[in-house]
Write a protein that holds these residues in place. Structure first.
Motif, short mmCIF file in Angstrom:
data_model
loop_
_atom_site.label_atom_id
_atom_site.label_comp_id
_atom_site.label_asym_id
_atom_site.label_seq_id
_atom_site.Cartn_x
_atom_site.Cartn_y
_atom_site.Cartn_z
N ILE A 239 -16.98 -83.48 -20.52
CA ILE A 239 -15.66 -82.95 -19.84
C ILE A 239 -15.52 -83.22 -18.18
CG2 ILE A 239 -15.33 -81.26 -21.76
CD1 ILE A 239 -15.45 -79.11 -19.28
N THR A 240 -16.48 -83.48 -17.58
CA THR A 240 -16.37 -83.95 -16.34
C THR A 240 -16.16 -85.63 -16.11
OG1 THR A 240 -18.69 -84.19 -16.03
CG2 THR A 240 -17.77 -82.03 -15.22
N PRO A 241 -15.11 -86.07 -15.31
CA PRO A 241 -15.03 -87.27 -15.40
C PRO A 241 -16.09 -88.53 -15.22
CG PRO A 241 -13.72 -86.08 -13.57
CD PRO A 241 -14.49 -85.04 -14.23
N ALA A 242 -17.00 -87.83 -14.20
CA ALA A 242 -18.09 -88.81 -13.53
C ALA A 242 -19.17 -88.88 -14.80
CB ALA A 242 -18.83 -88.31 -12.40
N ARG A 243 -19.74 -90.13 -14.69
CA ARG A 243 -20.94 -90.19 -15.86
C ARG A 243 -22.18 -89.70 -14.98
NH1 ARG A 243 -19.91 -95.23 -19.17
NH2 ARG A 243 -21.20 -94.08 -20.79
N GLU A 244 -22.18 -88.61 -14.84
CA GLU A 244 -23.25 -87.98 -13.96
C GLU A 244 -24.75 -88.34 -14.13
OE1 GLU A 244 -20.86 -86.02 -15.33
OE2 GLU A 244 -20.23 -84.51 -13.62
N LEU A 245 -25.14 -88.52 -15.61
CA LEU A 245 -26.62 -88.79 -15.92
C LEU A 245 -26.72 -90.27 -15.32
CD1 LEU A 245 -27.12 -87.35 -19.08
CD2 LEU A 245 -27.70 -86.34 -17.02
N GLU A 246 -25.88 -91.21 -15.66
CA GLU A 246 -26.19 -92.52 -15.09
C GLU A 246 -26.07 -92.69 -13.62
OE1 GLU A 246 -23.25 -96.54 -15.15
OE2 GLU A 246 -23.46 -95.39 -17.21
N LEU A 247 -24.78 -91.87 -12.94
CA LEU A 247 -24.89 -91.94 -11.54
C LEU A 247 -26.35 -91.28 -10.80
CD1 LEU A 247 -21.46 -90.79 -11.23
CD2 LEU A 247 -22.24 -93.11 -10.62
N ILE A 248 -26.95 -90.15 -11.59
CA ILE A 248 -28.05 -89.51 -11.29
C ILE A 248 -29.18 -90.63 -11.24
CG2 ILE A 248 -29.69 -87.88 -11.65
CD1 ILE A 248 -27.09 -85.90 -12.32
N LYS A 249 -29.27 -91.35 -12.28
CA LYS A 249 -30.38 -92.40 -12.45
C LYS A 249 -30.25 -93.37 -11.27
CE LYS A 249 -32.02 -95.51 -16.13
NZ LYS A 249 -31.92 -96.36 -17.24
N ALA B 295 -11.76 -76.00 -10.44
CA ALA B 295 -11.42 -75.33 -9.23
C ALA B 295 -11.84 -76.00 -8.08
CB ALA B 295 -11.72 -73.72 -9.32
N ALA B 296 -13.25 -76.18 -7.94
CA ALA B 296 -13.76 -76.87 -6.99
C ALA B 296 -13.17 -78.11 -6.62
CB ALA B 296 -14.99 -77.03 -7.01
N THR B 297 -12.64 -79.09 -7.72
CA THR B 297 -12.22 -80.37 -7.27
C THR B 297 -10.65 -80.20 -7.02
OG1 THR B 297 -11.05 -80.20 -9.79
CG2 THR B 297 -13.11 -81.41 -9.56
N HIS B 298 -10.12 -79.01 -6.88
CA HIS B 298 -8.76 -78.70 -6.40
C HIS B 298 -9.10 -78.39 -4.91
CE1 HIS B 298 -7.37 -78.71 -10.54
NE2 HIS B 298 -6.45 -79.26 -10.13
N LEU B 299 -10.19 -78.01 -4.51
CA LEU B 299 -10.60 -77.56 -2.94
C LEU B 299 -10.63 -78.97 -2.20
CD1 LEU B 299 -13.15 -74.74 -3.30
CD2 LEU B 299 -10.73 -74.57 -2.44
N ILE B 300 -11.09 -79.94 -2.77
CA ILE B 300 -11.45 -81.23 -1.89
C ILE B 300 -10.70 -82.18 -2.54
CG2 ILE B 300 -13.02 -82.85 -1.43
CD1 ILE B 300 -13.88 -80.23 -0.03
N LYS B 301 -9.58 -82.84 -1.68
CA LYS B 301 -8.93 -83.94 -2.25
C LYS B 301 -9.80 -85.04 -2.52
CE LYS B 301 -5.28 -86.84 -0.86
NZ LYS B 301 -4.48 -87.82 0.18
N ASP B 302 -9.51 -85.66 -3.74
CA ASP B 302 -10.56 -86.61 -4.46
C ASP B 302 -11.73 -86.34 -4.57
OD1 ASP B 302 -8.10 -88.19 -4.89
OD2 ASP B 302 -8.31 -88.93 -2.68
N ALA B 303 -11.83 -85.12 -4.90
CA ALA B 303 -13.36 -84.57 -5.04
C ALA B 303 -14.25 -85.30 -5.93
CB ALA B 303 -13.56 -83.12 -5.72
N ASN B 304 -13.58 -85.92 -7.07
CA ASN B 304 -14.49 -86.57 -8.29
C ASN B 304 -14.76 -87.87 -7.47
OD1 ASN B 304 -14.53 -84.79 -10.14
ND2 ASN B 304 -12.57 -85.00 -10.79
N ALA B 305 -13.85 -88.64 -6.80
CA ALA B 305 -14.18 -89.82 -6.23
C ALA B 305 -15.36 -89.50 -5.19
CB ALA B 305 -12.99 -90.44 -5.66
N GLU B 306 -15.41 -88.43 -4.41
CA GLU B 306 -16.29 -88.38 -3.39
C GLU B 306 -17.55 -88.15 -4.08
OE1 GLU B 306 -15.71 -88.34 -0.16
OE2 GLU B 306 -13.66 -88.56 -0.30
N LEU B 307 -17.65 -87.49 -5.38
CA LEU B 307 -18.92 -87.27 -6.04
C LEU B 307 -19.43 -88.74 -6.50
CD1 LEU B 307 -18.45 -83.95 -8.08
CD2 LEU B 307 -20.04 -84.37 -6.08
#
Length: 132
Positions: free
Chosen positions: A32-42, A93-105
């Protein structure tokens, strides 16, 4: 100190159910999170590793409290599901604290990853304490 067979089996039952809940939580969280975390972590994305790790640790902290305070397996599972929902809500909720948080991650902004880690663990601790 002697451990009865039934105690060992109960331990295995709770550990097994908790492990399944952790795997299901991680699967749902990753879907449900927009990033492909496992691929990015790899590929070395520390920010995503921190964010995902914090969510899993926060979830497990609440699972531990639930194991200690539940009256049975059903109660444990119900509180585990509630903990999973809370941890996922923390992410959004955290993604609303930081503008463009998903892009930052995605761009490996470690400061944002640390913030997400800290929020997830903090909420996990509060959630766990609420069960006592």
């Amino acid at each position: 100190m002697d451990i009865a067979v039934w105690q060992y089996l109960l331990y295995l039952k709770y550990f097994g159910v908790a492990l399944v809940m952790l795997v299901v939580f991680a699967f749902v969280y990753l879907r449900i999170t927009p990033a492909r975390e496992l691929e990015l972590i790899k590929n070395g994305n520390i920010a995503c590793a921190l964010s995902l790790s914090g969510a899993m640790i926060g979830f497990c902290i609440t699972l531990v409290s639930s194991m200690l305070h539940s009256v049975g397996m059903l109660s444990f599972v119900i509180w585990g599901v509630a903990a999973a929902v809370i941890q996922i809500l923390v992410y959004f909720a955290a993604t609303h604290l930081i503008k463009d948080a998903n892009a930052e991650l995605l761009n490996n902004n470690v400061a944002v990853g640390v913030l997400f880690f800290g929020l997830s663990v903090s909420i996990g601790i509060l959630n766990a304490a609420s069960l006592s």
